[in-house]
Design an enzyme around this catalytic site. Structure first.
Site, PDB file in Angstrom:
ATOM      1  N   ASP A 329       9.357  -5.891  61.488  1.00 49.51           N
ATOM      2  CA  ASP A 329      10.660  -6.553  61.436  1.00 49.51           C
ATOM      3  C   ASP A 329      10.520  -7.874  60.681  1.00 49.51           C
ATOM      4  O   ASP A 329       9.555  -8.622  60.875  1.00 49.51           O
ATOM      5  CB  ASP A 329      11.162  -6.805  62.860  1.00 49.51           C
ATOM      6  N   GLU A 332       9.565 -11.185  62.250  1.00 53.44           N
ATOM      7  CA  GLU A 332       8.166 -11.456  62.569  1.00 53.44           C
ATOM      8  C   GLU A 332       7.438 -12.136  61.415  1.00 53.44           C
ATOM      9  O   GLU A 332       6.280 -12.540  61.577  1.00 53.44           O
ATOM     10  CB  GLU A 332       7.448 -10.148  62.913  1.00 53.44           C
ATOM     11  N   ASP A 364      10.017  -4.740  67.264  1.00 52.50           N
ATOM     12  CA  ASP A 364       9.411  -5.577  66.228  1.00 52.50           C
ATOM     13  C   ASP A 364       8.496  -4.783  65.306  1.00 52.50           C
ATOM     14  O   ASP A 364       8.296  -5.172  64.148  1.00 52.50           O
ATOM     15  CB  ASP A 364       8.609  -6.714  66.885  1.00 52.50           C
ATOM     16  N   GLU A 395       7.659  -3.818  71.099  1.00 56.83           N
ATOM     17  CA  GLU A 395       8.364  -5.093  71.247  1.00 56.83           C
ATOM     18  C   GLU A 395       7.307  -6.150  71.547  1.00 56.83           C
ATOM     19  O   GLU A 395       6.597  -6.075  72.562  1.00 56.83           O
ATOM     20  CB  GLU A 395       9.384  -5.015  72.378  1.00 56.83           C
ATOM     21  N   ARG A 396       7.177  -7.117  70.640  1.00 51.91           N
ATOM     22  CA  ARG A 396       6.145  -8.155  70.784  1.00 51.91           C
ATOM     23  C   ARG A 396       6.721  -9.365  71.511  1.00 51.91           C
ATOM     24  O   ARG A 396       7.802  -9.853  71.177  1.00 51.91           O
ATOM     25  CB  ARG A 396       5.644  -8.557  69.406  1.00 51.91           C
TER      26      ARG A 396
END
Length: 612
Positions: A329, A332, A364, A395-396
């Site tokens: 993404d 990021e 992400d 998902e980070r």
């Protein structure tokens, strides 16, 4: 001679080919109007629909194809038709009004319906590329504008029929997205909806703007939703009726040819010669009547049950025809502390990971299988590669970001959206960044939230200590997925089809059904047009203590706020309202929602004054 006056033969007005049915409907409408019944408006709608239909009907059951004709009216027409045959004989004409003067008329002329389609045939151009001559413009000045009818197997023709067939589906949403419409309409069109011809810069999709301009199709929302107007529905009905009539006629001709083996070749050619496709709506109904009673109209292909759903992919990627690519993404890599975000990109490049930065509406990181394409001679740009998304999304969350998302409510919403995105393996990548002592939430609370995400919500949790370790995990995952899907055949599907397909991954299976990336990403948009049920779910999740699972459990019983309010109104006391939801089962252990949450929800929806 006064100027502007033209002399010529007047075109006969279009008459209804079903005057008997029209007469009965008018009588029923007038009778209902005298009694002050609201059914008069139902009959009036049916009358308007019948007047517009250009083909003869043999019985009331066939009238069900028309708009505003339900089972009740069709049954009444059949009963009235039985009485009519009993009174006038089984061979009495039904396409002309029966009277004593019929004996003096030509019986063949009396029993034959008027050529209702002749006006349409006269209005249609013989050559679609030819414009009207100047002399014709003078003659038609002041007359009604010619009706727009798309050519057979053109873009407009395919779009109208596809939207009409979708509207008759019992599971219809009432609209179609651009991707769905292009895919479903393509078999009905000779020209591509996505690719241009070498000699023409337009695709078949360009005709949609004409349909919108002619008020046959309406476009709403973003992403776009397409549906038929009343005029478009009427035209689509006529197109499909004419198409089925032509198919029936061809079937009859083929059967006749196979049975009459002694006929001359010239006679066979005459039998096989059908009308021009441009005049398909103007087929004379003197020769053939529509057999709608014997055909399951609009359901030439039955919808199978979800358990036996036979998926037909839009495209297939064979082993060796695709690359597995990590999608990052763009959030990021931009904004915030740029040096920290660029560190992740640098680590991925250093590890030799094939990645692509793009806008992801959910998660992400995720992985796609991208088709390998080769340049085409004579074209400036490379052909657009087709893509499907693999069943893994990450998902980070850094500890400070996790703290902020819990405070503003994003954490629960993100988990809810990840569960509904359609991918089977959502992963939370939790990155320890510095000390958690200076955060606004105690570290023990954050650790408990992480454990709940894994144990209660069922997400896989991966803990890393810094950016470099996170990049190493993404690298290992990328290489693992490249090996996992190396010898697999990938079949594409849409997000709607994903719920019908058996998409459970099996290491021994050679075929994998995966969602198209564009369809997946558009369907995951946060601010897309939402249904009442989706808004209701997000509303419930704003209540303290209501998780995604608890909201889903309430929605299974009460799918809209209106249904919940109706249930509260049926309660005899305030105590009964407070306990209405207490026995709702939720979660894997099927525990009760409980009296406390039930009381909170009832106070929110039943208290008219301000809550204290």
């Amino acid at each position: 001679m006064p100027s502007g006056v033209t002399f010529g033969r007047k075109r006969p007005l279009l008459t209804c080919p079903n005057p008997l049915f029209l007469k009965w409907l008018n009588e029923w409408r007038d009778s209902a109007a005298e009694k002050g019944l609201k059914t008069q408006f139902v009959y009036q709608k049916a009358i308007s629909s019948l007047k517009k239909y250009p083909l003869p009907l043999q019985n009331g059951k066939e009238a069900k194809i028309l708009q505003n004709f339900g089972d009740g009216i069709c049954k009444m027409l059949d009963q009235q038709l039985e009485k009519y045959y009993a009174e006038h004989g089984p061979n009495a004409p039904i396409h002309s009004l029966h009277s004593s003067n019929d004996k003096n008329r030509n019986p063949q002329r009396a029993s034959s319906p008027p050529p209702a389609s002749s006006a349409l045939e006269a209005d249609m151009p013989k050559n679609p590329h030819e414009g009207p001559s100047p002399t014709k413009k003078k003659k038609t000045a002041g007359k009604k504008q010619r009706e727009y009818v798309p050519q057979k197997r053109s873009g407009g023709y395919a779009v109208l029929l596809t939207l009409y067939k979708e509207s008759k589906n019992s599971n219809s949403k009432g609209y179609m997205s651009k991707t769905e419409l292009q895919r479903e309409a393509q078999p009905l069109c000779d020209k591509s909806f996505t690719l241009t011809d070498p000699s023409n810069k337009y695709t078949a999709w360009s005709s949609v703007s004409t349909l919108i301009q002619k008020e046959l199709v309406i476009k709403t929302h973003s992403p776009a939703r397409y549906s038929l107007t009343d005029q478009g529905l009427e035209l689509a009905q006529r197109l499909e009726a004419a198409e089925e009539l032509l198919e029936d006629r061809n079937d009859g001709v083929s059967e006749a040819c196979s049975m009459t083996s002694g006929e001359d070749q010239e006679d066979r050619d005459n039998l096989n010669n059908t009308e021009n496709t441009q005049n398909v709506l103007a087929i004379s109904h003197k020769t053939v009547s529509l057999p709608f009673s014997s055909v399951n109209h609009g359901q030439s292909r039955e919808d199978p049950a979800p358990s036996s759903y036979n998926h037909i992919p839009d495209f297939t990627l064979q082993p060796g025809q695709f690359n597995v690519i990590l999608c990052v993404d763009f959030i990021e890599t931009t904004g915030g502390a740029t040096h920290r975000k660029q560190e992740l990109v640098s680590e991925l490049k250093r590890n030799g990971v094939n990645f692509d930065v793009r806008k992801l509406h959910i998660g992400d990181f995720l992985w796609i299988a991208q088709e390998k394409v080769q340049p085409v001679a004579g074209q400036l740009r490379m052909p657009q590669a087709r893509e499907v998304v693999l069943d893994y999304v990450i998902e980070r969350k850094r500890m400070d970001d996790l703290c902020g998302s819990i405070i503003d409510g994003r954490f629960r919403e993100q988990k809810f959206r990840l569960k509904r995105c359609g991918l089977h393996h959502p992963i939370y990548l939790v990155e320890d960044y510095g000390s958690a002592q200076h955060l606004s939430i105690p570290e023990s609370t954050l650790q408990q939230a992480i454990v709940n995400t894994q144990v209660v919500d069922g997400f896989f949790i991966k803990r890393t200590k810094d950016v470099r370790e996170s990049a190493a995990y993404l690298t290992i995952m990328t290489r693992y997925l490249q090996t996992l899907y190396l010898n697999k055949t990938l079949l594409s599907c849409t997000k709607e089809e994903a719920s019908k397909c058996n998409r459970e991954f099996n290491y021994e299976d050679q075929n994998c059904i995966l969602m198209e990336f564009r369809d997946f990403n558009e369907g995951a948009m946060k601010n897309k047009g939402q249904t009442v049920k989706e808004v209701f779910a997000r509303q419930l999740m704003q209540i303290s203590g209501v998780s995604g699972e608890k909201a889903s459990a309430i929605l299974e019983r009460y799918s809209t706020p209106a249904s919940l309010l109706s249930a509260y109104e049926c309660c005899s006391s305030a105590e009964e309202r407070e306990k209405l939801l207490s026995n709702v089962k939720c979660g894997k252990l099927q525990r009760n929602l409980g009296p406390v949450l039930s009381k909170t929800v009832s106070q929110l929806y039943c208290t008219k004054e301000a809550l204290s």
